[in-house]
Structure formats: C-alpha cells, structure tokens
Design a protein around this motif. Structure first.
Motif, PDB file in Angstrom:
ATOM      1  N   THR A 274     -36.594 106.808  60.156  1.00  0.00           N
ATOM      2  CA  THR A 274     -36.436 107.299  61.519  1.00  0.00           C
ATOM      3  C   THR A 274     -35.251 108.253  61.629  1.00  0.00           C
ATOM      4  OG1 THR A 274     -35.002 105.463  62.154  1.00  0.00           O
ATOM      5  CG2 THR A 274     -37.381 105.119  62.359  1.00  0.00           C
ATOM      6  N   LYS A 275     -35.133 108.872  62.808  1.00  0.00           N
ATOM      7  CA  LYS A 275     -33.989 109.757  63.054  1.00  0.00           C
ATOM      8  C   LYS A 275     -32.685 108.981  63.002  1.00  0.00           C
ATOM      9  CE  LYS A 275     -32.165 113.261  66.178  1.00  0.00           C
ATOM     10  NZ  LYS A 275     -32.382 114.074  67.397  1.00  0.00           N
ATOM     11  N   LYS A 276     -32.728 107.734  63.439  1.00  0.00           N
ATOM     12  CA  LYS A 276     -31.533 106.897  63.376  1.00  0.00           C
ATOM     13  C   LYS A 276     -31.101 106.676  61.932  1.00  0.00           C
ATOM     14  CE  LYS A 276     -29.723 102.599  65.322  1.00  0.00           C
ATOM     15  NZ  LYS A 276     -30.054 101.390  66.122  1.00  0.00           N
ATOM     16  N   ASP A 277     -32.088 106.435  61.055  1.00  0.00           N
ATOM     17  CA  ASP A 277     -31.778 106.280  59.627  1.00  0.00           C
ATOM     18  C   ASP A 277     -31.240 107.597  59.050  1.00  0.00           C
ATOM     19  OD1 ASP A 277     -32.755 103.681  59.760  1.00  0.00           O
ATOM     20  OD2 ASP A 277     -34.796 104.308  59.269  1.00  0.00           O
ATOM     21  N   ARG A 278     -31.853 108.703  59.432  1.00  0.00           N
ATOM     22  CA  ARG A 278     -31.393 110.013  58.947  1.00  0.00           C
ATOM     23  C   ARG A 278     -29.972 110.300  59.418  1.00  0.00           C
ATOM     24  NH1 ARG A 278     -32.341 113.781  54.912  1.00  0.00           N
ATOM     25  NH2 ARG A 278     -31.663 115.835  55.624  1.00  0.00           N
ATOM     26  N   GLN A 279     -29.673 109.962  60.669  1.00  0.00           N
ATOM     27  CA  GLN A 279     -28.340 110.210  61.198  1.00  0.00           C
ATOM     28  C   GLN A 279     -27.291 109.384  60.455  1.00  0.00           C
ATOM     29  OE1 GLN A 279     -27.895 112.504  63.461  1.00  0.00           O
ATOM     30  NE2 GLN A 279     -25.691 112.251  63.724  1.00  0.00           N
ATOM     31  N   LYS A 280     -27.624 108.154  60.135  1.00  0.00           N
ATOM     32  CA  LYS A 280     -26.694 107.309  59.383  1.00  0.00           C
ATOM     33  C   LYS A 280     -26.475 107.879  57.979  1.00  0.00           C
ATOM     34  CE  LYS A 280     -27.220 103.003  60.097  1.00  0.00           C
ATOM     35  NZ  LYS A 280     -27.743 101.612  60.082  1.00  0.00           N
ATOM     36  N   LEU A 281     -27.557 108.370  57.352  1.00  0.00           N
ATOM     37  CA  LEU A 281     -27.416 108.977  56.031  1.00  0.00           C
ATOM     38  C   LEU A 281     -26.553 110.239  56.086  1.00  0.00           C
ATOM     39  CD1 LEU A 281     -28.221 109.103  53.033  1.00  0.00           C
ATOM     40  CD2 LEU A 281     -30.292 110.333  53.722  1.00  0.00           C
ATOM     41  N   LEU A 282     -26.729 111.051  57.130  1.00  0.00           N
ATOM     42  CA  LEU A 282     -25.925 112.267  57.264  1.00  0.00           C
ATOM     43  C   LEU A 282     -24.450 111.945  57.498  1.00  0.00           C
ATOM     44  CD1 LEU A 282     -28.266 114.557  59.422  1.00  0.00           C
ATOM     45  CD2 LEU A 282     -27.851 114.664  56.960  1.00  0.00           C
ATOM     46  N   GLU A 283     -24.192 110.897  58.261  1.00  0.00           N
ATOM     47  CA  GLU A 283     -22.797 110.502  58.473  1.00  0.00           C
ATOM     48  C   GLU A 283     -22.141 110.118  57.149  1.00  0.00           C
ATOM     49  OE1 GLU A 283     -22.840 107.392  61.324  1.00  0.00           O
ATOM     50  OE2 GLU A 283     -23.421 108.689  63.008  1.00  0.00           O
TER      51      GLU A 283
END
Length: 364
Positions: A274-283
């Motif tokens: 999900t976008k939430k998972d992607r955002q955590k990976l980008l952080e």
C-alpha cells in the motif's frame, strides 16, 4: 360419593389439621386469642344471626333457616331449589367461517398474497429504477467534471464512466470511490470528480502484473514496479472484466508487457503493498541515505537493509522529496542528472552520490 375408608381418611386428616392449627378458634385455651365468652358467642352464631349483624334486614323478614325451604319460611317458594330442577346445559352457538366456503376462502387468501407480492415487486422495481437513474445522473456529472482531466475515461458498454472502490488508498488506507483515465501517453490517472487522487507514470515500465483472485470476482490488483499497488474492488463481476480488458488493451497499445495471475484472495490481500507501506519504505530510504552520506561517504554504503538498497525513487517521489512540482523544469533536469543509468528511477546509490556531491563537491 367416597367410600367408608376414604371418608374416614379425609375426616382424620382434616381433624389433625384443625387440631394442629394454633390459630383455629377452638384452640383458644392454648393460643389465648379468644375468651370463653367470645368463643361461646361464635359458636352460637347462625346464618340468620350473621345476616342480621351485617345487614339492615329485619328479624321478621328472615326465617330461621334462610337456605332451607320449610313451613315457617317467611317468603314461601313452590319447592326447594336443587340441581334436579335445573335446565340441562346446551352447547354454545359458534360460527365457522370456512363452512360451505370450499373455494371462496382459498381464493381470498390467494388474492391477498398476490397483492403483497405485487407491492413488493413494484417497490423493488422502483428502487432499481431510482438507483439506475441516480447512477446515470452521477455518471453524467462525473463526465462533465472529468473533462478537465486529460485522458480517456474507462467506461462500460453503455458509455458510463465506471466507478470502483480503491481499497487501502492514501496514507490513511481508506476505501474511496475512484474512476480511471488512460493517457495521455503512458500514464494512468485515478480521480474522483475533478480531484486527481493519483497519477501513475508508466514511461519507464516494461512489465506489469495483474492479480485477479480465483475465489473472488470483485477484487483486482495492479502491481507496478517501484510503485505501490492499485487495489480495486469493483461493483459487479462484469465491471471487473471490462476494467481488465481495457487495461490490457491500453498496455498493449503503449507497448508494456503484462502477466495475469490468479492467487487466492486471502493470500493476495496479505501481500499487497500500500501507499502507507511505500511511505514507510521511503522514510527509511531517506534516513539511510543521509546517515550514510554523513558517516561514510559514497564509497562505502555500510550495513543497510536490502529492501532499502533495492528501493528506487520515481519522478513524482523525487519531486515530492524536493518539495517541488513533478512537471517543473528544474525537477526534470535534476532527475536526469542524478539518474546515471537512465532507467527512469533514482537508486539508493545514485541518491547517495548526489548527497555526497552537494556536501563535499565531489563523489570521491
């Protein structure tokens, strides 16, 4: 009546109950509730004297035995009343609605049930018509608003803009209504009304995976490398079929390969990105880049998680990190400068080189 033995048993039982009752008036000597005079007065009472005490009847108006007919009765009767002179009981009159109604009653009940069925059917038809009319109005409104967004609408066979639910969309992982546009060029747009919810750049993609579970006919997932998944739940199985067919046609037209997989729904939903998972990976990506850039420079990446090393930034994510618009000229030039291998994405090493160059003036 009862026999001699049963009569004796009853008499003996009631005598025992009476003698054992401490409130029985004849036991006044033991319980001391009554005096001798009160006891004698109670025993002297008759039906006549009791009636005289509790009513305004005169003595001469009552016989000595009010319930027995004799020659001294004040109000003589033709004979003594007993059950022998009572009328026999007769059966109550009843009315049977079904008597002599062999076909009228079933016909009436049949008409009642038919009327109820017709009313329910009319209500369902009205609800279906109102829903269809509402969908047509909404579709017309969406079409007018969507004209501001470039691309080709994804429509059904009637030409209406398809509306589906995007599951786990956005950073809050909510479920929201979306429509889809293909183009212009190698782009996909997810929007609601005139609001663009997501742009998907496919210019640097070569292969896309489409998941449709074999045990569910509503859900659909589009897995795009270096992007978070597009998770859709269609309103009908036909809508899902239309979306898959038009998506395959669009991918073929722009020269992007695709594969179709049919996993189990439960396993599929467990593996979504999900976008939430992607955002955590980008952080974690940015934290690791700046940590490595500050400590060891570009020559040594150190101990960094494998998923972070494999993560690559898209143009939109790079622009978002720079707090700039994705279509600005500066972003295009900076992205082209950092993307050393020219694959359309910025890898961990490429971003780290940029940080080191900005910090030291040289990648060495």
């Amino acid at each position: 009546g009862p026999g001699e033995l049963f009569t004796t048993v009853l008499y003996d039982q009631f005598m025992r109950i009476r003698h054992g009752d401490r409130f029985w008036y004849e036991n006044y000597r033991e319980n001391r509730i009554l005096t001798e005079n009160e006891f004698n007065f109670i025993n002297s009472l008759t039906i006549k004297s009791l009636l005289l005490l509790i009513s305004n009847i005169r003595d001469e108006d009552l016989s000595d035995t009010p319930f027995v007919l004799d020659s001294n009765t004040v109000c003589p009767q033709p004979y003594q009343l007993s059950e022998l002179y009572m009328d026999d009981c007769v059966q109550l009159n009843t009315f049977d609605y079904y008597t002599r109604s062999n076909w009228q009653i079933p016909l009436i009940w049949g008409l009642v049930f038919l009327y109820v069925a017709l009313v329910i059917m009319v209500l369902f038809m009205m609800a279906a018509y109102n829903q269809h009319r509402r969908q047509a109005i909404l579709s017309a409104g969406r079409t007018q608003r969507a004209k501001k967004i470039e691309g080709t609408d994804l429509t059904n066979e009637e030409g209406e803009v398809l509306v589906v639910w995007e599951i786990k969309g956005g950073l809050k992982s909510e479920t929201r209504n979306v429509s889809i546009k293909f183009g212009p060029g190698k782009r996909m747009v997810l929007f609601n009304g005139d609001t663009i919810l997501r742009k998907v750049d496919l210019r640097n993609q070569t292969q896309i995976i489409i998941w449709r579970p074999f045990d569910d006919h509503m859900h659909l997932i589009v897995k795009i490398p270096h992007e978070y998944d597009i998770i859709l739940r269609c309103r009908t199985p036909l809508d899902r079929t239309v979306i898959i067919d038009k998506l395959q046609t669009f991918l073929n037209d722009i020269g992007i390969g695709h594969t179709m997989e049919e996993p189990q729904k439960r396993a599929m939903m467990k593996d979504v990105f999900t976008k939430k998972d992607r955002q955590k990976l980008l952080e974690n990506f940015f934290k690791s880049v700046f940590r490595e850039g500050a400590q060891v420079g570009a020559g040594d990446i150190g101990e960094t998680r494998g998923d972070i090393l494999e993560c690559e930034l898209t143009r939109d994510e790079f622009a978002d990190a720079m707090s700039l618009k994705a279509d600005s000229l500066f972003v295009d030039q900076m992205f082209a400068l950092i993307d050393q291998d020219g694959n359309g994405f910025i890898s961990f090493r490429e971003f780290l080189d940029m940080i080191v160059i900005f910090a030291k003036g040289s990648p060495e």
